[in-house]
Each structure stands twice: as structure tokens, then as C-alpha cells.
Design an enzyme around this catalytic site. Structure first.
Site, PDB file in Angstrom:
ATOM      1  N   LEU A  62      34.737  46.934  31.275  1.00 21.78           N
ATOM      2  CA  LEU A  62      33.574  46.740  30.413  1.00 21.78           C
ATOM      3  C   LEU A  62      33.384  47.976  29.540  1.00 21.78           C
ATOM      4  O   LEU A  62      33.632  49.102  29.974  1.00 21.78           O
ATOM      5  CB  LEU A  62      32.324  46.495  31.253  1.00 21.78           C
ATOM      6  CG  LEU A  62      32.412  45.323  32.227  1.00 21.78           C
ATOM      7  CD1 LEU A  62      31.054  45.057  32.854  1.00 21.78           C
ATOM      8  CD2 LEU A  62      32.936  44.065  31.533  1.00 21.78           C
TER       9      LEU A  62
ATOM     10  N   GLY B   8      36.345  45.978  35.149  1.00 18.31           N
ATOM     11  CA  GLY B   8      36.295  44.682  34.471  1.00 18.31           C
ATOM     12  C   GLY B   8      37.684  44.147  34.111  1.00 18.31           C
ATOM     13  O   GLY B   8      37.889  42.934  34.066  1.00 18.31           O
TER      14      GLY B   8
ATOM     15  N   ASN C 221      36.827  50.172  40.527  1.00 20.22           N
ATOM     16  CA  ASN C 221      36.470  51.570  40.783  1.00 20.22           C
ATOM     17  C   ASN C 221      34.979  51.846  40.579  1.00 20.22           C
ATOM     18  O   ASN C 221      34.569  53.010  40.459  1.00 20.22           O
ATOM     19  CB  ASN C 221      37.282  52.468  39.841  1.00 20.22           C
ATOM     20  CG  ASN C 221      36.964  52.202  38.369  1.00 20.22           C
ATOM     21  OD1 ASN C 221      36.579  51.088  38.009  1.00 20.22           O
ATOM     22  ND2 ASN C 221      37.126  53.196  37.528  1.00 20.22           N
ATOM     23  N   GLU C 222      34.156  50.790  40.533  1.00 14.82           N
ATOM     24  CA  GLU C 222      32.738  50.952  40.185  1.00 14.82           C
ATOM     25  C   GLU C 222      32.031  52.075  40.933  1.00 14.82           C
ATOM     26  O   GLU C 222      31.289  52.852  40.338  1.00 14.82           O
ATOM     27  CB  GLU C 222      31.973  49.637  40.406  1.00 14.82           C
ATOM     28  CG  GLU C 222      32.099  48.641  39.267  1.00 14.82           C
ATOM     29  CD  GLU C 222      33.414  47.881  39.246  1.00 14.82           C
ATOM     30  OE1 GLU C 222      34.265  48.116  40.139  1.00 14.82           O
ATOM     31  OE2 GLU C 222      33.603  47.050  38.338  1.00 14.82           O
TER      32      GLU C 222
HETATM   33  N1  CO8 Z   1      34.213  51.967  27.777  1.00 13.25           N
HETATM   34  C1  CO8 Z   1      34.038  52.689  26.661  1.00 13.25           C
HETATM   35  N2  CO8 Z   1      34.897  53.647  26.235  1.00 13.25           N
HETATM   36  C2  CO8 Z   1      35.974  53.881  27.003  1.00 13.25           C
HETATM   37  C3  CO8 Z   1      36.206  53.173  28.194  1.00 13.25           C
HETATM   38  C4  CO8 Z   1      35.271  52.162  28.577  1.00 13.25           C
HETATM   39  N3  CO8 Z   1      35.427  51.446  29.696  1.00 13.25           N
HETATM   40  N4  CO8 Z   1      37.366  53.629  28.735  1.00 13.25           N
HETATM   41  C5  CO8 Z   1      37.815  54.587  27.915  1.00 13.25           C
HETATM   42  N5  CO8 Z   1      36.995  54.749  26.864  1.00 13.25           N
HETATM   43  C6  CO8 Z   1      37.165  55.668  25.725  1.00 13.25           C
HETATM   44  C7  CO8 Z   1      37.290  57.115  26.173  1.00 13.25           C
HETATM   45  O1  CO8 Z   1      36.010  57.699  26.343  1.00 13.25           O
HETATM   46  C8  CO8 Z   1      38.038  57.718  25.020  1.00 13.25           C
HETATM   47  O2  CO8 Z   1      37.127  57.944  23.970  1.00 13.25           O
HETATM   48  P1  CO8 Z   1      37.383  59.129  22.890  1.00 13.25           P
HETATM   49  O3  CO8 Z   1      38.655  58.766  22.193  1.00 13.25           O
HETATM   50  O4  CO8 Z   1      36.180  59.068  22.037  1.00 13.25           O
HETATM   51  O5  CO8 Z   1      37.483  60.394  23.677  1.00 13.25           O
HETATM   52  C9  CO8 Z   1      38.986  56.593  24.584  1.00 13.25           C
HETATM   53  O6  CO8 Z   1      38.401  55.386  25.089  1.00 13.25           O
HETATM   54  C10 CO8 Z   1      40.382  56.716  25.136  1.00 13.25           C
HETATM   55  O7  CO8 Z   1      40.311  56.896  26.550  1.00 13.25           O
HETATM   56  P2  CO8 Z   1      41.249  57.923  27.340  1.00 13.25           P
HETATM   57  O8  CO8 Z   1      41.442  59.161  26.519  1.00 13.25           O
HETATM   58  O9  CO8 Z   1      40.670  58.089  28.695  1.00 13.25           O
HETATM   59  O10 CO8 Z   1      42.604  57.091  27.378  1.00 13.25           O
HETATM   60  P3  CO8 Z   1      43.765  57.216  28.481  1.00 13.25           P
HETATM   61  O11 CO8 Z   1      44.905  56.451  27.910  1.00 13.25           O
HETATM   62  O12 CO8 Z   1      43.977  58.632  28.895  1.00 13.25           O
HETATM   63  O13 CO8 Z   1      43.206  56.446  29.780  1.00 13.25           O
HETATM   64  C11 CO8 Z   1      42.079  54.656  30.932  1.00 13.25           C
HETATM   65  C12 CO8 Z   1      42.910  55.088  29.716  1.00 13.25           C
HETATM   66  C13 CO8 Z   1      42.899  54.804  32.197  1.00 13.25           C
HETATM   67  C14 CO8 Z   1      41.661  53.212  30.723  1.00 13.25           C
HETATM   68  C15 CO8 Z   1      40.850  55.582  31.023  1.00 13.25           C
HETATM   69  O14 CO8 Z   1      40.233  55.606  29.746  1.00 13.25           O
HETATM   70  C16 CO8 Z   1      39.820  55.170  32.005  1.00 13.25           C
HETATM   71  O15 CO8 Z   1      39.983  55.349  33.198  1.00 13.25           O
HETATM   72  N6  CO8 Z   1      38.688  54.623  31.493  1.00 13.25           N
HETATM   73  C17 CO8 Z   1      37.543  54.274  32.276  1.00 13.25           C
HETATM   74  C18 CO8 Z   1      37.747  52.982  32.915  1.00 13.25           C
HETATM   75  C19 CO8 Z   1      36.544  52.629  33.739  1.00 13.25           C
HETATM   76  O16 CO8 Z   1      36.136  53.350  34.631  1.00 13.25           O
HETATM   77  N7  CO8 Z   1      35.958  51.482  33.421  1.00 13.25           N
HETATM   78  C20 CO8 Z   1      34.841  51.022  34.150  1.00 13.25           C
HETATM   79  C21 CO8 Z   1      33.934  50.260  33.260  1.00 13.25           C
HETATM   80  S1  CO8 Z   1      32.638  49.527  34.244  1.00 13.25           S
HETATM   81  C22 CO8 Z   1      33.144  47.931  34.528  1.00 13.25           C
HETATM   82  O17 CO8 Z   1      34.098  47.464  33.975  1.00 13.25           O
HETATM   83  C23 CO8 Z   1      32.384  47.056  35.492  1.00 13.25           C
HETATM   84  C24 CO8 Z   1      30.957  47.446  35.547  1.00 13.25           C
HETATM   85  C25 CO8 Z   1      30.134  46.530  36.414  1.00 13.25           C
HETATM   86  C26 CO8 Z   1      28.631  46.823  36.198  1.00 13.25           C
HETATM   87  C27 CO8 Z   1      27.848  46.851  37.433  1.00 13.25           C
HETATM   88  C28 CO8 Z   1      26.453  47.402  37.253  1.00 13.25           C
HETATM   89  C29 CO8 Z   1      25.437  46.724  38.085  1.00 13.25           C
END
Ligand code: CO8
Length: 260
Positions: free
Chosen positions: A66, A111, A135-136
Site C-alpha cells: 500500500l 499489500g 511485515n506490518e
Molecule cells: N509507499 C510509499 N512510498 C514508498 C513505499 C510505499 N509502500 N515503498 C517505497 N516507497 C518510496 C521510498 O520512500 C522511496 O522514495 P524516495 O525515492 O522519495 O526516497 C522510493 O519509493 C523508492 O524506494 P527505495 O529506495 O526503498 O527502493 P528499493 O528498491 O531500495 O526498495 C522496497 C524497494 C524493498 C519495496 C522498499 O522500498 C521497501 O521495503 N518499501 C516499504 C515496503 C513496505 O513496508 N510496505 C508496507 C506498506 S503497508 C501495507 O501494504 C499494508 C498496510 C495495512 C494497513 C493496516 C493498518 C490498520
């Protein structure tokens, strides 16, 4: 606006490839989810389509899950609209009548993992740098009950307990061991393997396969349908909390600083 979802339907095989192309990381924003929902709906109504392969057009990432920016610093109306679109995509895919296969050609957290788990079959690229999982808890948030139901249905209760509490992210070989993915192949073989597997599914009479899928999944789908509004309210109040906003803010800062 440029398209975040590319649909390629082969009329001769009946296989549609749905490619995520939302740089840099295919995060599921409101726009992304809306476009994906429309594409899936069209394919479901299209009689020439029998199966859908979900995969990524971005290097190294299936989907980052997400879009955190849709959950950070916005108003309650936005959170509610966003959450309904997340529920919608899950409901659509978990009860999708056609065959669905995830071609996981990159990292697949949260997500992204949820979406892959809605598919009938998962094939992951063997790159040891890729990770998949819910990984939430590592973000200080709690996966909703229907995320939990989905992983329990996929890997079983005990593995789901460990997986959810630690917020574990698995390598392809570990994901294969616990049954989170069904097959691990070299990256360049992900699509061809998905197509071969699709052909095996297609050899089964559609109506019997469809009814079996629907019977197995109906209790899980019905549970979200029964609690959908409460689940939205719950999400909005949880995500609006100062402490949760603070955790998400810190996580975003960490993501931006962690340049490897
Ligand atoms: N949302 C928004 N922006 C993101 C996200 C995301 N999920 N993931 C990465 N970005 C952004 C980064 O901040 C970065 O931004 P910028 O260029 O401005 O610095 C850009 O995208 C590129 O990211 P990386 O430099 O980290 O790229 P890598 O290739 O090194 O890594 C990964 C890619 C492995 C995907 C890494 O970005 C990562 O681990 N991202 C986070 C993933 C994550 O933890 N997602 C969880 C989202 S929560 C969800 O899906 C369920 C929530 C349920 C809600 C429950 C509440 C009740």
C-alpha cells in the site's frame, strides 16, 4: 494521466498478462488500485479471457504494498476512500472467477504479498535479494483480520502466527518452504512458467474449478463483507492516531535515508 496498469490479452490462449508499471516501486495508491480494479473487472466480463497473470513491469519490485503516502498526513475522508479501494481489490481478486497466477519478479512486502496471496498460484523469481511477507508489525501497524485470514488460508495457522508477529519477510527459498509461494524459478522463466501453469489450470473444466475455488474461499470473503463498514471505521481511527502517524512518519524517513 499515464497508465499504471498494462493489460495484454492474448485472444488465442485466453491468457491476460496484467503488468504493474507504477515507478519506482508499484506502490498501491488510490489511483493504482482504481485502475487495477477497472482492468480486472473488464477482464472478468470478457469471455475471451480465461486466466490472468499478475506481474511487474518494474525491475526488482513486484509491489511495495500500500502507498504509505495515502495513509500519512491525510484527512479521515481520504483514509476511508483509500481503505474501501483496498477492500475492493481484495474482494475482487479473492472471489475472482477466472484463474489468477502471480508472477512475483521482485520484492513483495505487505499489500504486495496480500495481492499475491489472493491468486490461485504463486511463482517467484529465485533472486535471493527479493523478499515476500506481511511485515506490518515492523511498521508499528497491525494487519487487518482479512489479511490474517488470507495468510492463514495460505500457510496454515502456526506459520501465520510467527509470520505476523515478527512481520517476517521471507527469501524465495524460505517462502517456498512454508508454502507462501508454490514455485521458485530463474527470473527469466517467471512468465513462461506462469503460462505453462495456466495451461494446466485451463485443462480443468472451468465451472468445476470455479465452484471449488468459490466454495473454499466464500467464508473468508463473507467475513469481510459482513464487517466491511466496521473494518473501514477501524482503519480510519487507527491510522489517524498520533502515535500511528508518528510511526509511519519515522518509517518513511527511514525508507528515504536507507539508500543501499
Ligand atoms: N509507499 C510509499 N512510498 C514508498 C513505499 C510505499 N509502500 N515503498 C517505497 N516507497 C518510496 C521510498 O520512500 C522511496 O522514495 P524516495 O525515492 O522519495 O526516497 C522510493 O519509493 C523508492 O524506494 P527505495 O529506495 O526503498 O527502493 P528499493 O528498491 O531500495 O526498495 C522496497 C524497494 C524493498 C519495496 C522498499 O522500498 C521497501 O521495503 N518499501 C516499504 C515496503 C513496505 O513496508 N510496505 C508496507 C506498506 S503497508 C501495507 O501494504 C499494508 C498496510 C495495512 C494497513 C493496516 C493498518 C490498520
Amino acid at each position: 494521466s499515464s497508465s499504471k496498469i498494462k493489460v495484454d490479452l492474448d485472444g488465442s490462449t485466453g491468457i491476460a498478462v496484467v503488468k504493474f508499471q507504477s515507478p519506482p516501486v508499484n506502490s498501491m495508491s488510490l489511483d493504482f488500485l482504481t485502475e487495477l480494479s477497472i482492468s480486472l473487472e473488464k477482464l472478468e466480463l470478457d469471455k475471451s479471457c480465461r486466466g490472468v497473470i499478475l506481474t511487474s513491469g518494474q525491475p526488482k519490485i513486484f509491489s511495495a504494498g500500500l502507498d504509505i503516502l495515502d495513509m500519512y498526513g491525510k484527512n479521515p475522508e481520504h483514509y476511508a476512500e483509500f481503505w474501501k479501494s483496498v477492500q475492493d481489490i481484495w474482494l475482487k481478486l479473492y472471489s475472482y472467477s477466472k484463474i489468477t497466477i502471480a508472477g512475483i519478479n521482485g520484492s513483495c512486502p505487505a499489500g504486495g504479498c496480500l495481492m499475491a496471496m489472493t491468486c490461485d498460484y504463486r511463482i517467484m523469481a529465485d533472486d535471493p535479494r527479493y523478499r515476500i511477507g506481511l511485515n506490518e508489525t515492523q511498521l508499528g501497524i497491525v494487519a487487518p483480520f482479512w489479511f490474517m485470514d488470507t495468510i492463514v488460508n495460505t500457510v496454515g495457522h502456526r506459520t501465520a502466527e510467527l509470520s505476523l508477529q515478527f512481520g517476517l519477510m521471507y527469501s524465495p527459498s524460505d517462502a517456498l518452504k512454508i508454502g507462501l509461494v508454490d514455485q521458485v524459478v530463474p527470473e527469466e522463466k517467471v512468465l513462461s512458467t506462469a503460462t505453462e501453469t495456466m495451461t494446466q489450470f485451463m485443462a480443468i473444466p472451468d465451472h468445476a474449478r470455479e465452484i471449488s475455488k468459490s466454495m473454499l474461499r466464500k467464508p473468508t470473503v463473507d467475513r469481510l463483507l459482513a464487517f466491511r463498514d466496521a473494518d473501514t471505521k477501524n482503519f480510519v481511527s487507527f491510522i489517524s492516531k498520533d502515535s500511528i502517524q508518528k510511526s509511519l512518519g519515522m518509517y518513511l524517513t527511514m525508507l528515504k535515508q536507507r539508500k543501499v
